[in-house]
Design an enzyme around this catalytic site. Structure first.
Site, PDB file in Angstrom:
ATOM      1  N   THR A  15       1.052  -1.051   0.106  1.00 21.35           N
ATOM      2  CA  THR A  15      -0.142  -0.178   0.444  1.00 21.35           C
ATOM      3  C   THR A  15       0.457   1.113  -0.227  1.00 21.35           C
ATOM      4  OG1 THR A  15      -1.485   1.742   1.496  1.00 21.35           O
ATOM      5  CG2 THR A  15      -0.637  -0.336   2.578  1.00 21.35           C
ATOM      6  N   SER A  17       0.302   3.824   1.238  1.00 21.84           N
ATOM      7  CA  SER A  17      -0.974   5.042   2.164  1.00 21.84           C
ATOM      8  C   SER A  17       0.155   5.101   3.263  1.00 21.84           C
ATOM      9  CB  SER A  17      -1.719   4.400   2.936  1.00 21.84           C
ATOM     10  OG  SER A  17      -3.297   4.309   2.066  1.00 21.84           O
ATOM     11  N   LYS A  66     -14.684  -2.946   5.851  1.00 24.11           N
ATOM     12  CA  LYS A  66     -14.705  -1.584   5.731  1.00 24.11           C
ATOM     13  C   LYS A  66     -16.549  -1.091   6.334  1.00 24.11           C
ATOM     14  CE  LYS A  66     -12.754   0.401   1.381  1.00 24.11           C
ATOM     15  NZ  LYS A  66     -12.544   1.045   0.347  1.00 24.11           N
ATOM     16  N   ASP A 102     -13.509   8.141   0.208  1.00 27.32           N
ATOM     17  CA  ASP A 102     -13.552   7.271  -0.631  1.00 27.32           C
ATOM     18  C   ASP A 102     -13.785   8.577  -1.869  1.00 27.32           C
ATOM     19  OD1 ASP A 102     -11.335   5.500  -0.974  1.00 27.32           O
ATOM     20  OD2 ASP A 102     -13.086   4.338  -0.229  1.00 27.32           O
ATOM     21  N   GLY A 127     -17.662  -1.582  -4.532  1.00 19.60           N
ATOM     22  CA  GLY A 127     -17.162  -1.029  -3.414  1.00 19.60           C
ATOM     23  C   GLY A 127     -17.305   0.079  -4.264  1.00 19.60           C
ATOM     24  N   THR A 150     -22.418  -8.475 -13.322  1.00 26.80           N
ATOM     25  CA  THR A 150     -23.588  -8.922 -12.887  1.00 26.80           C
ATOM     26  C   THR A 150     -24.966  -7.960 -12.939  1.00 26.80           C
ATOM     27  OG1 THR A 150     -21.896 -10.430 -11.990  1.00 26.80           O
ATOM     28  CG2 THR A 150     -23.882 -10.158 -11.137  1.00 26.80           C
ATOM     29  N   LYS A 153     -25.949  -7.133  -8.898  1.00 30.53           N
ATOM     30  CA  LYS A 153     -25.365  -6.317  -8.306  1.00 30.53           C
ATOM     31  C   LYS A 153     -25.728  -4.800  -8.882  1.00 30.53           C
ATOM     32  CE  LYS A 153     -20.975  -6.498  -6.803  1.00 30.53           C
ATOM     33  NZ  LYS A 153     -19.657  -7.779  -6.928  1.00 30.53           N
ATOM     34  N   TYR A 213      -5.253   2.726 -10.847  1.00 31.66           N
ATOM     35  CA  TYR A 213      -4.080   3.354 -10.563  1.00 31.66           C
ATOM     36  C   TYR A 213      -1.960   2.526 -11.258  1.00 31.66           C
ATOM     37  CZ  TYR A 213      -3.770   2.779  -5.789  1.00 31.66           C
ATOM     38  OH  TYR A 213      -2.691   1.509  -4.572  1.00 31.66           O
TER      39      TYR A 213
HETATM   40  P1  NAP Z   1     -15.008  -4.718  -5.831  1.00 34.84           P
HETATM   41  O1  NAP Z   1     -15.945  -4.415  -5.414  1.00 34.84           O
HETATM   42  O2  NAP Z   1     -14.627  -6.454  -6.287  1.00 34.84           O
HETATM   43  O3  NAP Z   1     -15.843  -4.729  -7.437  1.00 34.84           O
HETATM   44  C1  NAP Z   1     -14.731  -4.849  -8.459  1.00 34.84           C
HETATM   45  C2  NAP Z   1     -16.123  -4.515  -9.655  1.00 34.84           C
HETATM   46  O4  NAP Z   1     -15.606  -4.742 -11.156  1.00 34.84           O
HETATM   47  C3  NAP Z   1     -17.407  -5.907  -9.693  1.00 34.84           C
HETATM   48  O5  NAP Z   1     -18.788  -4.905 -10.149  1.00 34.84           O
HETATM   49  C4  NAP Z   1     -17.035  -6.795 -10.970  1.00 34.84           C
HETATM   50  O6  NAP Z   1     -17.486  -7.177 -10.839  1.00 34.84           O
HETATM   51  C5  NAP Z   1     -16.225  -6.211 -11.320  1.00 34.84           C
HETATM   52  N1  NAP Z   1     -15.249  -6.777 -12.738  1.00 34.84           N
HETATM   53  C6  NAP Z   1     -14.903  -7.579 -12.154  1.00 34.84           C
HETATM   54  N2  NAP Z   1     -13.804  -8.621 -12.966  1.00 34.84           N
HETATM   55  C7  NAP Z   1     -14.724  -7.966 -14.563  1.00 34.84           C
HETATM   56  C8  NAP Z   1     -14.294  -8.363 -15.723  1.00 34.84           C
HETATM   57  N3  NAP Z   1     -13.388  -8.894 -16.109  1.00 34.84           N
HETATM   58  N4  NAP Z   1     -15.151  -7.594 -16.437  1.00 34.84           N
HETATM   59  C9  NAP Z   1     -16.454  -6.423 -16.269  1.00 34.84           C
HETATM   60  N5  NAP Z   1     -16.497  -6.456 -15.299  1.00 34.84           N
HETATM   61  C10 NAP Z   1     -15.327  -6.800 -13.476  1.00 34.84           C
HETATM   62  O7  NAP Z   1     -13.891  -4.173  -6.343  1.00 34.84           O
HETATM   63  P2  NAP Z   1     -13.547  -2.305  -5.709  1.00 34.84           P
HETATM   64  O8  NAP Z   1     -13.368  -2.708  -4.273  1.00 34.84           O
HETATM   65  O9  NAP Z   1     -15.007  -1.603  -6.064  1.00 34.84           O
HETATM   66  O10 NAP Z   1     -12.215  -2.021  -6.370  1.00 34.84           O
HETATM   67  C11 NAP Z   1     -12.725  -2.145  -7.704  1.00 34.84           C
HETATM   68  C12 NAP Z   1     -11.289  -1.328  -8.445  1.00 34.84           C
HETATM   69  O11 NAP Z   1     -10.928   0.030  -8.095  1.00 34.84           O
HETATM   70  C13 NAP Z   1      -9.694  -1.977  -7.932  1.00 34.84           C
HETATM   71  O12 NAP Z   1      -8.777  -1.914  -9.517  1.00 34.84           O
HETATM   72  C14 NAP Z   1      -9.084  -1.378  -7.055  1.00 34.84           C
HETATM   73  O13 NAP Z   1      -7.898  -1.448  -6.826  1.00 34.84           O
HETATM   74  C15 NAP Z   1      -9.973   0.206  -7.387  1.00 34.84           C
HETATM   75  N6  NAP Z   1      -9.719   0.998  -6.578  1.00 34.84           N
HETATM   76  C16 NAP Z   1      -9.229   2.446  -6.824  1.00 34.84           C
HETATM   77  C17 NAP Z   1      -8.971   3.503  -5.743  1.00 34.84           C
HETATM   78  C18 NAP Z   1      -8.079   4.597  -5.951  1.00 34.84           C
HETATM   79  O14 NAP Z   1      -7.497   5.438  -4.567  1.00 34.84           O
HETATM   80  N7  NAP Z   1      -7.959   5.119  -7.088  1.00 34.84           N
HETATM   81  C19 NAP Z   1      -9.659   3.152  -4.452  1.00 34.84           C
HETATM   82  C20 NAP Z   1     -10.210   2.386  -4.424  1.00 34.84           C
HETATM   83  C21 NAP Z   1     -10.526   1.115  -5.405  1.00 34.84           C
HETATM   84  P3  NAP Z   1     -19.310  -8.240 -10.783  1.00 34.84           P
HETATM   85  O15 NAP Z   1     -20.052  -7.649  -9.563  1.00 34.84           O
HETATM   86  O16 NAP Z   1     -19.736  -9.261 -12.144  1.00 34.84           O
HETATM   87  O17 NAP Z   1     -17.810  -9.336  -9.890  1.00 34.84           O
END
Ligand code: NAP
Length: 270
Positions: A15, A17, A66, A102, A127, A150, A153, A213
């Site tokens: 991380t 952070s 969380k 966030d 999330g 999906t 969701k 990122y």
């Molecule tokens: P999460 O709760 O696991 O959700 C992931 C989402 O992406 C779900 O809706 C999932 O769809 C979809 N997904 C996964 N694989 C996919 C694919 N091959 N094709 C299409 N859709 C797909 O994850 P999250 O916590 O929201 O985080 C998501 C991303 O944001 C991560 O890459 C994380 O590193 C990034 N992030 C960045 C920050 C930042 O500060 N920049 C902060 C938080 C998170 P399904 O429902 O169909 O599984």
């Protein structure tokens, strides 16, 4: 005495952070240290007892804590309650409080766009998508829609926030002012060369926001820039959620440009 801050999560991979907050403490000569606390779900109650002693002055909270941590707080901001997740613990006097920075992280970089988009399409329904939807509604974006692989969701998220659902297969028929990718498509590893949007389907004048990122420039952002869109990288969201945490903990502002340079350096983008 040196004040202790840190991050809880499991598994707690690499991380940025600690680098960000420790840099901020050092630059502002604040006697504090930010540590990593890998914490399995079963360990949360005991850890929160430790937090209650006052030994830890603030925490970043990540997956899987969380939601679970919310039941253990004295106060939760309206914003965090709307999202249904807390990513920051801070003390307000004797009250242990939860916030979701966030949402602030999603919103802050949008201020750089020439104008507020009238519509936004969020790709993904996890999330990060919840934080994005909450942030865009907070900003006053009139038409917010969600598309997710999906569909059920997306429907759940849309019902919670009263926004529209777009079928994943029909997402590119939309013409939003902002497309926000919250899926891992484009992330280093197996998804690196993938994009959630076809290169030749970006609507005229739209902005593209990727919350991934690593890498800094995803294929989605590269394609969007080539199509003439304004682009915002996930580094901005990460930076601004962190700046907001630091402000909650210390009441002071980290130097934004310096913090950005530090993160760019860490991600090899300078
Ligand atoms: P999460 O709760 O696991 O959700 C992931 C989402 O992406 C779900 O809706 C999932 O769809 C979809 N997904 C996964 N694989 C996919 C694919 N091959 N094709 C299409 N859709 C797909 O994850 P999250 O916590 O929201 O985080 C998501 C991303 O944001 C991560 O890459 C994380 O590193 C990034 N992030 C960045 C920050 C930042 O500060 N920049 C902060 C938080 C998170 P399904 O429902 O169909 O599984």
């Amino acid at each position: 005495m040196t004040a202790i801050y840190g991050i809880i999560g499991w598994p707690l991979g690499h991380t940025l952070s600690p680098a960000l907050h420790n840099w901020g403490f050092s630059r502002l000569s604040i006697d504090a240290r930010y540590e990593t606390f890998p914490l399995e779900p079963e360990g949360l109650p005991a850890f929160m007892d430790r937090v209650r002693t006052g030994e830890i002055r603030g925490l970043s909270v990540t997956i899987p804590h969380k939601r679970a941590v919310m039941a253990r707080l004295d106060r939760i901001t309206d914003r965090a309650r709307r999202v249904g997740a807390v990513n920051t613990l801070f003390w307000d006097g004797d009250a242990l409080c939860g916030e979701n920075t966030d949402v602030i992280g999603v919103v802050a970089p949008l201020g750089r766009l020439p104008s507020l988009p009238g519509s936004a399409l969020i790709l993904g329904a996890g999330g990060a998508a919840r934080a994005a939807v909450a942030g865009l509604l907070e900003l006053g974006v009139a038409d917010v829609a969600v598309a997710n692989r999906t569909r059920a969701k997306a429907e759940g998220l849309a019902a919670d926030f009263s926004v529209r659902v777009v079928d994943w297969a029909a997402r590119m028929d939309e013409s939003p002012g902002l497309i926000c990718n919250t899926t891992p498509l484009g992330m280093s590893g197996a998804n690196r060369d993938r994009s959630p949007w076809d290169a030749d389907r970006f609507p005229e004048g739209c902005a593209a926001y990727d919350i991934v990122y690593n890498p800094l420039e995803t294929r989605f952002l590269r394609d969007a820039a080539a199509a003439g869109c304004a682009v915002i990288s996930g580094l901005e969201m990460f930076l601004h959620q962190g700046l907001a945490q630091f402000r909650l903990w210390t009441g002071r502002d980290m130097d934004e440009a310096g913090a950005r340079a530090l993160l760019l350096d860490a991600l090899g983008g300078r």
